[in-house]
Design a protein around this motif. Sequence first.
Motif, PDB file in Angstrom:
ATOM      1  N   LEU A  97      34.271 -34.328  -3.189  1.00  0.00           N
ATOM      2  CA  LEU A  97      33.794 -33.240  -4.054  1.00  0.00           C
ATOM      3  C   LEU A  97      33.250 -32.073  -3.239  1.00  0.00           C
ATOM      4  N   ALA A  98      32.603 -32.361  -2.114  1.00  0.00           N
ATOM      5  CA  ALA A  98      32.087 -31.283  -1.267  1.00  0.00           C
ATOM      6  C   ALA A  98      33.218 -30.373  -0.813  1.00  0.00           C
ATOM      7  N   VAL A  99      34.324 -30.961  -0.401  1.00  0.00           N
ATOM      8  CA  VAL A  99      35.459 -30.148   0.046  1.00  0.00           C
ATOM      9  C   VAL A  99      36.105 -29.427  -1.133  1.00  0.00           C
ATOM     10  N   GLY A 100      36.141 -30.056  -2.301  1.00  0.00           N
ATOM     11  CA  GLY A 100      36.649 -29.367  -3.486  1.00  0.00           C
ATOM     12  C   GLY A 100      35.856 -28.099  -3.775  1.00  0.00           C
ATOM     13  N   VAL A 101      34.547 -28.182  -3.655  1.00  0.00           N
ATOM     14  CA  VAL A 101      33.683 -27.007  -3.862  1.00  0.00           C
ATOM     15  C   VAL A 101      33.925 -25.977  -2.765  1.00  0.00           C
ATOM     16  N   ILE A 102      34.026 -26.439  -1.517  1.00  0.00           N
ATOM     17  CA  ILE A 102      34.290 -25.522  -0.398  1.00  0.00           C
ATOM     18  C   ILE A 102      35.614 -24.790  -0.597  1.00  0.00           C
ATOM     19  N   ALA A 103      36.631 -25.497  -1.085  1.00  0.00           N
ATOM     20  CA  ALA A 103      37.938 -24.872  -1.323  1.00  0.00           C
ATOM     21  C   ALA A 103      37.879 -23.853  -2.454  1.00  0.00           C
ATOM     22  N   ALA A 104      37.033 -24.097  -3.440  1.00  0.00           N
ATOM     23  CA  ALA A 104      36.940 -23.196  -4.594  1.00  0.00           C
ATOM     24  C   ALA A 104      36.097 -21.953  -4.313  1.00  0.00           C
ATOM     25  N   LEU A 105      35.120 -22.048  -3.414  1.00  0.00           N
ATOM     26  CA  LEU A 105      34.196 -20.935  -3.168  1.00  0.00           C
ATOM     27  C   LEU A 105      34.873 -19.605  -2.840  1.00  0.00           C
ATOM     28  N   PRO A 106      35.885 -19.564  -1.968  1.00  0.00           N
ATOM     29  CA  PRO A 106      36.506 -18.261  -1.701  1.00  0.00           C
ATOM     30  C   PRO A 106      37.062 -17.592  -2.962  1.00  0.00           C
ATOM     31  N   PHE A 107      37.500 -18.380  -3.926  1.00  0.00           N
ATOM     32  CA  PHE A 107      38.052 -17.815  -5.156  1.00  0.00           C
ATOM     33  C   PHE A 107      36.959 -17.319  -6.090  1.00  0.00           C
ATOM     34  N   ILE A 108      35.738 -17.759  -5.861  1.00  0.00           N
ATOM     35  CA  ILE A 108      34.601 -17.286  -6.661  1.00  0.00           C
ATOM     36  C   ILE A 108      34.091 -15.956  -6.131  1.00  0.00           C
ATOM     37  N   VAL A 109      34.114 -15.777  -4.808  1.00  0.00           N
ATOM     38  CA  VAL A 109      33.531 -14.570  -4.211  1.00  0.00           C
ATOM     39  C   VAL A 109      34.558 -13.528  -3.769  1.00  0.00           C
ATOM     40  N   LEU A 110      35.826 -13.930  -3.658  1.00  0.00           N
ATOM     41  CA  LEU A 110      36.871 -13.005  -3.216  1.00  0.00           C
ATOM     42  C   LEU A 110      37.989 -12.942  -4.254  1.00  0.00           C
ATOM     43  N   ASP A 111      38.931 -12.047  -4.046  1.00  0.00           N
ATOM     44  CA  ASP A 111      40.026 -11.884  -4.993  1.00  0.00           C
ATOM     45  C   ASP A 111      41.365 -12.273  -4.381  1.00  0.00           C
ATOM     46  N   GLY A 112      42.252 -12.800  -5.225  1.00  0.00           N
ATOM     47  CA  GLY A 112      43.653 -13.018  -4.951  1.00  0.00           C
ATOM     48  C   GLY A 112      44.035 -13.517  -3.578  1.00  0.00           C
ATOM     49  N   GLU A 113      44.864 -12.732  -2.907  1.00  0.00           N
ATOM     50  CA  GLU A 113      45.437 -13.100  -1.613  1.00  0.00           C
ATOM     51  C   GLU A 113      44.354 -13.337  -0.562  1.00  0.00           C
ATOM     52  N   THR A 114      43.299 -12.526  -0.579  1.00  0.00           N
ATOM     53  CA  THR A 114      42.206 -12.708   0.389  1.00  0.00           C
ATOM     54  C   THR A 114      41.531 -14.052   0.181  1.00  0.00           C
ATOM     55  N   ALA A 115      41.263 -14.407  -1.057  1.00  0.00           N
ATOM     56  CA  ALA A 115      40.646 -15.704  -1.364  1.00  0.00           C
ATOM     57  C   ALA A 115      41.550 -16.841  -0.902  1.00  0.00           C
ATOM     58  N   LEU A 116      42.835 -16.706  -1.143  1.00  0.00           N
ATOM     59  CA  LEU A 116      43.790 -17.733  -0.743  1.00  0.00           C
ATOM     60  C   LEU A 116      43.786 -17.898   0.781  1.00  0.00           C
ATOM     61  N   GLN A 117      43.822 -16.792   1.511  1.00  0.00           N
ATOM     62  CA  GLN A 117      43.837 -16.857   2.975  1.00  0.00           C
ATOM     63  C   GLN A 117      42.562 -17.475   3.524  1.00  0.00           C
ATOM     64  N   VAL A 118      41.421 -17.109   2.958  1.00  0.00           N
ATOM     65  CA  VAL A 118      40.147 -17.663   3.424  1.00  0.00           C
ATOM     66  C   VAL A 118      40.076 -19.158   3.123  1.00  0.00           C
ATOM     67  N   ALA A 119      40.490 -19.557   1.919  1.00  0.00           N
ATOM     68  CA  ALA A 119      40.458 -20.974   1.557  1.00  0.00           C
ATOM     69  C   ALA A 119      41.363 -21.789   2.472  1.00  0.00           C
ATOM     70  N   VAL A 120      42.557 -21.293   2.747  1.00  0.00           N
ATOM     71  CA  VAL A 120      43.485 -21.997   3.635  1.00  0.00           C
ATOM     72  C   VAL A 120      42.888 -22.088   5.038  1.00  0.00           C
ATOM     73  N   LEU A 121      42.297 -21.018   5.523  1.00  0.00           N
ATOM     74  CA  LEU A 121      41.684 -21.014   6.853  1.00  0.00           C
ATOM     75  C   LEU A 121      40.525 -22.016   6.926  1.00  0.00           C
ATOM     76  N   VAL A 122      39.676 -22.021   5.920  1.00  0.00           N
ATOM     77  CA  VAL A 122      38.531 -22.937   5.909  1.00  0.00           C
ATOM     78  C   VAL A 122      39.011 -24.390   5.851  1.00  0.00           C
ATOM     79  N   LEU A 123      39.992 -24.666   5.002  1.00  0.00           N
ATOM     80  CA  LEU A 123      40.508 -26.034   4.890  1.00  0.00           C
ATOM     81  C   LEU A 123      41.206 -26.476   6.177  1.00  0.00           C
ATOM     82  N   ALA A 124      41.877 -25.553   6.852  1.00  0.00           N
ATOM     83  CA  ALA A 124      42.522 -25.873   8.126  1.00  0.00           C
ATOM     84  C   ALA A 124      41.476 -26.113   9.206  1.00  0.00           C
ATOM     85  N   ALA A 125      40.361 -25.410   9.114  1.00  0.00           N
ATOM     86  CA  ALA A 125      39.310 -25.550  10.122  1.00  0.00           C
ATOM     87  C   ALA A 125      38.628 -26.911  10.068  1.00  0.00           C
ATOM     88  N   LEU A 126      38.551 -27.516   8.904  1.00  0.00           N
ATOM     89  CA  LEU A 126      37.821 -28.781   8.776  1.00  0.00           C
ATOM     90  C   LEU A 126      38.376 -29.891   9.677  1.00  0.00           C
TER      91      LEU A 126
END
Length: 168
Positions: A97-126
């Motif tokens: 669940l912690a990672v689910g929240v981490i993956a969702a956070l960029p979509f809460i604070v950013l928009d569209g493509e930027t949110a997608l790129q940040v989420a992918v980067l964060v998930l890849a970093a883990l």
Amino acid sequence: MRLAVVEHDADVVRRLAAREFFAAALYMALVQWAALVAVPSERVPEAGTVVPLLLGTAVGLVLAHWLAFRLAAHLTEGGFAAASAAREAGAQVAGGLAVGVIAALPFIVLDGETALQVAVLVLAALPALTGLAIARLRGRSWTASIVVAGAVLAVSLAVVAVKAAAGH
């Protein structure tokens, strides 16, 4: 078959719970990463769609994992370490669940493509950061640890590519 878990050994119980937390978190990171990679950048849904989808996927996966873990624990342990197994299952749920929240956070604070790129980067970093931490904990130099992190990232990328190519 009984596992050699001594119920009263608090250190063993903590280590098992930590292992399960990180295993579930890393599994969720790979699954969510693969799911987001599969989304074409021109078709990124609105945050109101992505956030419930990511969180719902996380909840569904951790519940499925929890059920599988509990059944396997009962099958192999025969109730010997039921309290330990319950703590481990709780740690799995928390990690996923912690990672689910981490993956969702960029979509809460950013928009569209930027949110997608940040989420992918964060998930890849883990996974990469986990490889780095493991190498450092094993006494490797920073250089060697960065190489290990890169290798973990490469293997993780291969896993995500196979999952994304196989579809959802």
